[in-house]
Design a protein around this motif. Structure first.
Motif, PDB file in Angstrom:
ATOM      1  N   ALA A 190      -5.942  -7.275   7.444  1.00 39.37           N
ATOM      2  CA  ALA A 190      -5.716  -6.276   8.488  1.00 39.37           C
ATOM      3  C   ALA A 190      -5.729  -6.889   9.884  1.00 39.37           C
ATOM      4  O   ALA A 190      -4.919  -6.530  10.749  1.00 39.37           O
ATOM      5  N   GLU A 191      -6.639  -7.845  10.114  1.00 36.55           N
ATOM      6  CA  GLU A 191      -6.753  -8.432  11.453  1.00 36.55           C
ATOM      7  C   GLU A 191      -5.516  -9.251  11.820  1.00 36.55           C
ATOM      8  O   GLU A 191      -5.219  -9.436  13.005  1.00 36.55           O
ATOM      9  N   ASP A 306      -3.659   0.929   0.390  1.00 32.28           N
ATOM     10  CA  ASP A 306      -4.791   0.832   1.319  1.00 32.28           C
ATOM     11  C   ASP A 306      -4.468   1.653   2.564  1.00 32.28           C
ATOM     12  O   ASP A 306      -3.806   1.175   3.481  1.00 32.28           O
ATOM     13  N   THR A 307      -4.953   2.888   2.593  1.00 32.68           N
ATOM     14  CA  THR A 307      -4.639   3.768   3.725  1.00 32.68           C
ATOM     15  C   THR A 307      -5.469   3.456   4.963  1.00 32.68           C
ATOM     16  O   THR A 307      -5.175   3.967   6.044  1.00 32.68           O
ATOM     17  N   ASP A 308      -6.517   2.643   4.827  1.00 33.68           N
ATOM     18  CA  ASP A 308      -7.250   2.207   6.014  1.00 33.68           C
ATOM     19  C   ASP A 308      -6.443   1.145   6.756  1.00 33.68           C
ATOM     20  O   ASP A 308      -6.358   1.157   7.988  1.00 33.68           O
ATOM     21  N   LYS A 309      -5.843   0.243   5.991  1.00 37.12           N
ATOM     22  CA  LYS A 309      -5.034  -0.814   6.610  1.00 37.12           C
ATOM     23  C   LYS A 309      -3.682  -0.265   7.064  1.00 37.12           C
ATOM     24  O   LYS A 309      -3.175  -0.645   8.119  1.00 37.12           O
ATOM     25  N   ARG A 311      -2.396   2.891   8.228  1.00 34.67           N
ATOM     26  CA  ARG A 311      -2.757   4.229   8.719  1.00 34.67           C
ATOM     27  C   ARG A 311      -1.565   5.185   8.711  1.00 34.67           C
ATOM     28  O   ARG A 311      -1.738   6.399   8.619  1.00 34.67           O
ATOM     29  N   ALA A 314      -1.586   7.486   5.711  1.00 33.08           N
ATOM     30  CA  ALA A 314      -2.596   8.547   5.807  1.00 33.08           C
ATOM     31  C   ALA A 314      -2.142   9.655   6.760  1.00 33.08           C
ATOM     32  O   ALA A 314      -2.359  10.841   6.493  1.00 33.08           O
ATOM     33  N   GLU A 356      -0.510   8.857  15.779  1.00 32.14           N
ATOM     34  CA  GLU A 356      -1.729   9.673  15.710  1.00 32.14           C
ATOM     35  C   GLU A 356      -1.975  10.408  17.022  1.00 32.14           C
ATOM     36  O   GLU A 356      -2.346  11.588  17.033  1.00 32.14           O
TER      37      GLU A 356
END
Length: 402
Positions: A190-191, A306-309, A311, A314, A356
Motif C-alpha cells: 500500500a505504501e 483488499d478494500t483497505d488498500k 478504497r 469500498a 470520498e
C-alpha cells in the motif's frame, strides 16, 4: 444482413468490434462509426471500412477529420457534435448498436438506442451506473434487446437461463460472483502506491484496454462500477454480488443457484469473445480468439479483494447500497480524478480521496429523471475539480515549508 453502428469505434472495444465484423461480411454491414475526439484514427477507419456514416462528438475535431480525409471517401456522410451520436443510434438501417463511448459522454446515445428498440450491445457501463433505472425502463418499454459486453456481465448472461429479462432476476438465482484480475498493483504494498505512475497503472497484466478503464482496473473502481451494473442488469441486490480476485482472468464470472449449482464462463482474456457472442446471439460465430488451453493455464486462483488498500471498491460498494443519485456522484468524481491522475496532477491514492470527499458532500436522493442525473453529474464534477485544486495547493505549501 444486420446493420451495425459502432459508437466508440476508435477505442479498444470498438476496434475489437470492427475486427469481428470484418470476419463476417456476409452477416453484418457496418453502417456507422463514431468517436469522441480521435479524428486521426476515425479517418483511418473510414478509409478502411467505408461506412455510410461517421461522426465525431467533439465538433472542434471535425475540421481535422475533413482535412485528413481530403475528399478521399465521399460515400461517407460526416456528422459532428454530441447529437450526432444519437442520430446514428436511431438510424433506420441500424439494427444493432455497439455502445462503447467511454464515460458519461455515451449516456444520451445509449438511451437513444434503447428507446429506438435496437439490439443494444452495452460496453458503456457508465450509462447503467448513472441512469440504470431509466435505461432498463427504456429497454423494456421499446422491446429493445440489451446484451452486456463487459466480459464479466456477458459471462453472467451466458450462465443465466434463456428468456432472462433485463433488470429481472431469474427464478432460482442465489447470487453472482464477479471476478477481477486485481490489476497491476494487486501485490504492490500500500505504501508504494503513493508514487506509481500513470504508465504503470495502464500496464494491465491481462487485458489491452483504454487508459481510463485501465486506471479504473488498477484502483478496482472498475469492479465497483461493475457491481452496480450487475445489480441493475440482473435484478440482484449488492448483498447478492461477491467479488473475487482471480489473477488469471480465465473465469470471467460465475452464477450460483439455490440448488447449489455454480455455473461459470471461461475463456481467454480477449474482448472479441463477448463481442461476437452479443453480435450473433443466440447463434455462435467465430471471433478469432485463440482457444483456451487449461493445461497450459495449469491453475486458477481466487482470493478476496483488499478494500483497505483499494478504497475505490469500498466507496463503490457503499454507493451501490445507497442507490439513487449516489452512483452518479461516484462516477462523476471518479472520471475527474482519473483524468487528473493521468495528467499527473493527482497521485494514485488521491483518486479515492477525491471521490470520498465528493460523496460526503453529494446530495444523493432519488432519480426523478434525466435532468436530475445530469445536474448531479455536473455538480459532482465541479466539486471534484475544486477538491483537486485544494489538494494541489496544500501539497505546494508543504513542499515550500519542507
Amino acid at each position: 444482413m444486420i446493420g451495425v453502428a459502432v459508437l466508440g469505434s476508435t477505442g479498444s472495444v470498438g476496434e475489437s468490434t470492427l475486427n469481428v465484423l470484418a470476419r463476417h461480411p456476409e452477416r453484418f454491414r457496418l453502417v456507422a462509426i463514431a468517436a469522441n475526439t480521435n479524428a486521426a484514427k476515425l479517418a483511418q477507419q473510414i478509409r478502411a471500412f467505408r461506412p455510410a456514416y461517421a461522426a465525431l462528438a467533439d465538433e472542434r475535431a471535425l475540421g481535422e477529420l475533413r482535412a485528413l480525409l481530403d475528399g478521399a471517401d465521399r460515400a461517407t456522410r460526416i456528422l459532428g457534435g454530441p447529437g450526432a451520436l444519437e442520430e446514428l443510434a436511431v438510424l433506420a438501417e441500424v439494427n444493432c448498436v455497439m455502445a462503447a463511448i467511454v464515460g458519461a459522454a455515451g449516456l444520451r446515445s445509449t438511451l437513444a438506442a434503447a428507446r429506438a428498440g435496437k439490439r443494444l450491445l452495452l460496453a458503456n457501463k457508465e450509462s447503467l451506473v448513472m441512469a440504470g433505472p431509466l435505461l432498463i425502463a427504456a429497454v423494456n418499454a421499446s422491446g429493445a434487446t440489451l446484451l452486456p459486453i463487459d466480459s464479466e456481465h456477458n459471462a453472467i448472461f451466458q450462465c443465466l437461463p434463456p428468456g432472462t429479462r433485463a433488470g429481472v432476476a431469474p427464478p432460482g438465482l442465489k447470487r453472482v460472483l464477479l471476478t477481477a484480475s486485481g490489476g497491476p498493483f494487486r501485490d504492490t504494498p500500500a505504501e508504494a502506491l503513493e508514487t506509481v505512475t500513470p504508465e504503470a497503472a495502464c500496464a494491465h497484466p491481462n487485458w489491452v484496454m483504454g487508459r481510463k478503464i485501465s486506471v479504473d482496473s488498477a484502483t478496482l473502481m472498475n469492479k465497483g462500477l461493475e457491481l452496480i451494473e450487475a445489480c441493475l442488469l440482473f435484478g440482484v441486490t449488492p448483498a447478492q454480488v461477491q467479488i473475487l480476485v482471480h489473477p488469471q482472468s480465465i473465469v470471467h464470472s460465475l452464477v450460483e443457484y439455490l440448488d447449489g449449482s455454480v455455473l461459470a464462463q471461461l475463456g481467454a482474456p480477449d474482448m472479441r469473445t463477448p463481442i461476437a457472442h452479443a453480435l450473433a446471439w443466440p447463434d455462435r460465430i467465430d471471433s478469432g480468439v485463440e482457444s483456451l488451453d487449461l493445461l497450459k493455464a495449469a491453475r486458477l486462483d481466487f482470493r478476496a479483494p483488499d478494500t483497505d488498500k483499494f478504497r475505490c471498491l469500498a466507496l463503490a460498494q457503499a454507493a451501490a447500497c445507497a442507490g439513487g443519485l449516489h452512483p452518479v456522484v461516484l462516477n462523476a468524481a471518479n472520471e475527474v480524478a482519473v483524468e487528473a491522475f493521468l495528467g499527473r496532477r493527482l497521485n494514485f491514492p488521491g483518486i479515492a480521496v477525491v471521490i470520498e470527499a465528493v460523496l460526503q458532500r453529494g446530495t444523493g436522493g432519488a432519480i426523478g429523471g434525466l435532468e436530475d442525473i445530469l445536474a448531479a453529474d455536473a455538480e459532482s464534477r465541479v466539486r471534484a475539480r475544486e477538491r483537486i485544486v485544494g489538494m494541489t495547493k496544500s501539497a505546494t505549501v508543504r513542499d515550500a515549508h519542507a
